[in-house]
Design a protein around this motif. Structure first.
Motif, mmCIF file in Angstrom:
data_model
loop_
_atom_site.group_PDB
_atom_site.id
_atom_site.type_symbol
_atom_site.label_atom_id
_atom_site.label_comp_id
_atom_site.label_asym_id
_atom_site.label_seq_id
_atom_site.Cartn_x
_atom_site.Cartn_y
_atom_site.Cartn_z
ATOM 1 N N ARG A 155 39.704 45.479 48.670
ATOM 2 C CA ARG A 155 38.244 45.521 48.562
ATOM 3 C C ARG A 155 37.674 46.908 48.864
ATOM 4 N NH1 ARG A 155 35.513 40.949 48.140
ATOM 5 N NH2 ARG A 155 33.685 41.784 49.228
ATOM 6 N N LYS A 156 38.306 47.632 49.779
ATOM 7 C CA LYS A 156 37.776 48.939 50.171
ATOM 8 C C LYS A 156 37.869 49.971 49.049
ATOM 9 C CE LYS A 156 38.847 48.450 55.094
ATOM 10 N NZ LYS A 156 39.592 49.021 56.253
ATOM 11 N N GLY A 185 34.652 41.328 39.810
ATOM 12 C CA GLY A 185 36.072 41.001 39.824
ATOM 13 C C GLY A 185 36.367 39.580 39.380
ATOM 14 N N PRO A 222 30.590 47.994 45.488
ATOM 15 C CA PRO A 222 30.106 46.602 45.563
ATOM 16 C C PRO A 222 29.926 45.955 44.199
ATOM 17 C CG PRO A 222 28.922 47.988 47.115
ATOM 18 C CD PRO A 222 29.782 48.904 46.296
ATOM 19 N N THR A 250 40.373 43.732 43.138
ATOM 20 C CA THR A 250 39.106 43.732 43.891
ATOM 21 C C THR A 250 39.154 42.783 45.078
ATOM 22 O OG1 THR A 250 38.076 41.996 42.522
ATOM 23 C CG2 THR A 250 37.809 44.288 41.801
ATOM 24 N N LEU A 251 40.030 41.764 45.012
ATOM 25 C CA LEU A 251 40.173 40.829 46.135
ATOM 26 C C LEU A 251 41.162 41.341 47.182
ATOM 27 C CD1 LEU A 251 40.354 37.473 44.099
ATOM 28 C CD2 LEU A 251 38.358 38.450 45.249
ATOM 29 N N ARG A 279 33.304 44.926 42.879
ATOM 30 C CA ARG A 279 33.810 43.720 43.566
ATOM 31 C C ARG A 279 33.116 42.474 43.040
ATOM 32 N NH1 ARG A 279 33.567 47.167 48.317
ATOM 33 N NH2 ARG A 279 31.659 46.130 49.034
ATOM 34 N N ASN A 280 31.831 42.612 42.754
ATOM 35 C CA ASN A 280 31.083 41.455 42.241
ATOM 36 C C ASN A 280 31.556 41.039 40.855
ATOM 37 O OD1 ASN A 280 29.515 41.387 44.562
ATOM 38 N ND2 ASN A 280 27.892 42.674 43.691
ATOM 39 N N ASP A 334 39.785 55.063 48.539
ATOM 40 C CA ASP A 334 38.757 54.180 49.091
ATOM 41 C C ASP A 334 37.384 54.563 48.551
ATOM 42 O OD1 ASP A 334 40.681 52.895 50.515
ATOM 43 O OD2 ASP A 334 40.129 53.697 52.475
#
Length: 356
Positions: free
Chosen positions: A237-238, A248, A242, A233-234, A245-246, A336
């Motif tokens: 990111r694409k 991760g 969201p 996720t780092l 990613r939060n 993506d």
């Protein structure tokens, strides 16, 4: 016939999962306390009576390690036949330990006790004597039959097999341990806390005091899926929504604490890409740790066990290597993330209609 066999093994697996859940507190409490006492001596050896209070602390850990196989057998029998089978299961599994059959003997003892009590319960008993069944027939006969089977029939063959297995595993060097590490790592990564994962983890945990290199394999392997997906996720990111990613960073933290289940939300969202990545990453971590001779004296995984790990640098490298493999595979195979387009229905405004 095949359907009946599948149903039988599914039931056995269900009861084993229940028993493992009850056993884990014994393993973790005993193993961690014992490992801490070893760490406090400053030597990779069991504390001696001359070590004073450190030796007393080690006795607490030893008690947990001495009880986990009887607990495994006792709660396996309980899962199969209820409370009446707990005593027979504990006693039979305890005897299995005494004749050196290890955790395999404990499992067989629990199964035998559970089956015995199950069939005893099918014997019709008058309502006036049902209490005698619970306090006399089930515990007495339910203990005597499986215990005699363990002592007189299966004890010696299983003990011989366990001795052979232990000696074989101890004699393995780095190169020969690597395939075992790869197999265990793949089993740990494939279903993230599910039955296949539990088989590999339980095998390693129950051997922590005799074959610590198995925990040296398990430790990095269980940390790899959540840390690898958190890194993904780092780095990519694409590729993630969201909310993914939060989560991760939370996954990385869970991986450091040895909680493989931190990878489950990612696997649920994209199983076809994430599960193979987890499996390969844990395979790499396990094989590398085994090859480098990493050992761990704690029946847990992740980076929190580093104080009781032998070969700490290689342990950390195994975690990083496996996690990077997982992250890169996910990054290369995952498409993506594309936000869902709003439809006209999404723009409808709810009208607050009040009746006067």
């Amino acid at each position: 016939m095949a359907k009946k066999q599948h149903k039988f093994w599914a039931l056995v697996q269900k009861h084993l999962m229940t028993a493992t859940g009850y056993m884990i507190p014994f393993v973790v409490a005993g193993g961690v306390i014992y490992a801490v006492s070893v760490m406090m001596t400053g030597q990779a050896a069991a504390p001696k009576p001359s070590d004073g209070w450190i030796y007393q602390i080690s006795l607490i850990g030893s008690a947990g390690l001495a009880l986990f196989i009887p607990a495994l057998g006792g709660y396996l029998a309980y899962s199969m036949a209820g409370r009446a089978a707990i005593g027979p299961g504990f006693i039979t599994a305890y005897l299995a330990v005494q004749v050196h059959t290890g955790f395999i003997g404990g499992i067989l003892g629990g199964l035998l006790a559970g089956w015995t009590v199950m069939y005893l319960k099918k014997i019709p008993i008058s309502d006036h004597y049902k209490v005698l069944g619970s306090i006399f027939l089930y515990p007495l006969v339910g203990t005597l039959i499986p215990s005699c089977i363990v002592l007189f029939i299966i004890g010696d063959p299983v003990a011989s097999f366990m001795a052979w297995l232990t000696n074989t595993l101890k004699s393995m060097g780095g190169m020969s341990r690597a395939p075992l590490g790869a197999i265990m790592g793949a089993m740990i990564g494939v279903d993230m806390g599910g039955p296949i994962n539990k088989v590999a983890c339980t095998f390693a945990q129950t051997q922590v005091n005799t074959l610590p290199f198995l925990m040296g394999i398990m430790g990095p392997a269980v940390a790899t899926p959540p840390i690898g997906l958190g890194l993904a996720t780092l780095l990519f990111r694409k590729k993630f929504a969201p909310e993914e990613r939060n989560s991760g960073l939370a996954a990385i933290l869970m991986g450091c604490c040895g909680i493989t289940e931190g990878a489950i939300p990612f696997a649920t969202a994209d199983p076809l890409r994430v599960i193979p990545a987890n499996t390969i990453g844990s395979l790499v971590a396990g094989a590398f740790a085994a090859y480098m001779g990493v050992v761990s004296h704690a029946p847990w995984g992740g980076l929190i066990t580093l104080p009781v790990v032998g070969g700490r640098i290689w342990y950390v490298v195994a975690v990083l290597l496996g996690s990077l493999v997982t992250a890169i595979i996910v990054g290369l195979t995952k498409k993506d993330y594309v936000p869902e387009k709003k439809t006209d229905d999404d723009d409808d405004i709810d009208l607050d209609i009040t009746t006067f």
